[in-house]
Design a protein around this motif. Structure first.
Motif: not given
Length: 91
Positions: A33-55
């Motif tokens: 998303g940093l190189f393509a379209w900013w909503p990808y970054s937002v969605i990826g950041g949310v997925i990464a944050l919740f998966s890190l908390i679960g991990w």
């Protein structure tokens, strides 16, 4: 011929988890998303944050499940100081 004694130490194997793969997917989406379209970054950041908390929560539960002490009947073989062949020859 005698049989070796049964092992007394416990080997710990963690349960399988999906969180590391989700975290990697979220980070990949964030970087994309940093190189393509900013909503990808937002969605990826949310997925990464919740998966890190679960991990981390799963990791904490796995550590709590481990035994605090183990009963050991066998002792390790102590290291003995040995002389090298060169010291025996006087070199």
């Amino acid at each position: 011929m005698s049989q070796p004694p049964k092992p007394t130490e416990t080997i710990y194997l963690p349960r399988p988890a999906i969180y590391p793969a989700l975290f990697a997917f979220g980070m990949a989406a964030l970087i994309t998303g940093l190189f393509a379209w900013w909503p990808y970054s937002v969605i990826g950041g949310v997925i990464a944050l919740f998966s890190l908390i679960g991990w981390l929560r799963t990791n904490r539960d796995e550590i709590a499940r481990m035994p605090r002490q183990q009963r050991t009947d066998t002792a390790p073989i102590p290291l003995a100081a040995t002389r090298s062949p060169d010291s025996e020859r006087g070199a």
